[in-house]
Design a protein around this motif. Sequence first.
Motif, PDB file in Angstrom:
ATOM      1  N   TRP A  43     -31.353  13.131  16.758  1.00 28.36           N
ATOM      2  CA  TRP A  43     -30.779  13.370  18.077  1.00 28.36           C
ATOM      3  C   TRP A  43     -30.650  14.879  18.259  1.00 28.36           C
ATOM      4  CZ3 TRP A  43     -28.655   9.585  14.784  1.00 28.36           C
ATOM      5  CH2 TRP A  43     -28.888   8.266  15.200  1.00 28.36           C
ATOM      6  N   PRO A  44     -30.614  15.372  19.483  1.00 26.50           N
ATOM      7  CA  PRO A  44     -30.603  16.826  19.715  1.00 26.50           C
ATOM      8  C   PRO A  44     -29.456  17.558  19.016  1.00 26.50           C
ATOM      9  CG  PRO A  44     -31.074  15.663  21.757  1.00 26.50           C
ATOM     10  CD  PRO A  44     -30.702  14.610  20.750  1.00 26.50           C
ATOM     11  N   ASP A  45     -28.310  16.895  18.844  1.00 29.16           N
ATOM     12  CA  ASP A  45     -27.145  17.545  18.234  1.00 29.16           C
ATOM     13  C   ASP A  45     -26.939  17.110  16.784  1.00 29.16           C
ATOM     14  OD1 ASP A  45     -26.499  14.947  18.802  1.00 29.16           O
ATOM     15  OD2 ASP A  45     -24.542  15.376  19.690  1.00 29.16           O
TER      16      ASP A  45
END
Length: 261
Positions: A43-45
Amino acid sequence: MLRLFLTGCLLALVTACATVAPPPPAGWQALAPGLAHRAWSPWPDSDVQALRVDLQHVRVTQSPPAEAGQSVDQMASGRGALASINASFFDREFRPRGVTVTEGQPWPALLKAPASAKDPLLACDTQCVIRFDAPPTPEPAWRMAVSGTPWLVRDGHARTAEDDASCANLCAYTHPRTAIGLDASGRHLIVLLAAGRRGDVKGLTLAQTAQLLRELGAVQAFNLDGGGSSTLLIQGESRLPRPFNEPALRRVANAVHFVAP
């Protein structure tokens, strides 16, 4: 005589091939025979790393009680290990939660916390298994055992956000994570760690951790201590990014080491 010679050569070749660790699947980087590593951002984070351990070529050991209260990089039991991770939840006296065994010897904490026997555990003798019905005392054949909580993947079923709702602080909030699982063959351990508390990189929920373990092939898995305890050493070098508020490795109760046989 020639036939016997050729037969002997063929058998020797087959035996040699059987002892060579196969290459890891696509997406994994071989670190040593039987040990592979992967790092990615699902996931992006997120910032996630995993180990894939072939139990036919790598031995699983655990630090002894004498090293409780040290950080993983300080533990003499891990010197020369291919990789090491933090392990159990623990109390202020660095007593691990749950059934714990090192080189066939149960830890004294067993006598103080029998209720923790409900926690899932990884136990190894000639092979390794994950038990969700852990006994109050270890079985005599176990040479090592390490416990955690709660379950993440059971019989191929990964926990969900609904499962996390019953333990919001530990489960549903994002934290750095350490978790361990077994594939369907029982031959491969899947170890997953997630960085967190690093600005935009918060960590993972347990449902997210379980989802990734299942995608990596784990059919049985459970959670180990996380947060500031989460530690990954590869050949003695710390590889998991630390939380911004806790840059030094935390002192822990125990560690799991992966060593060449």
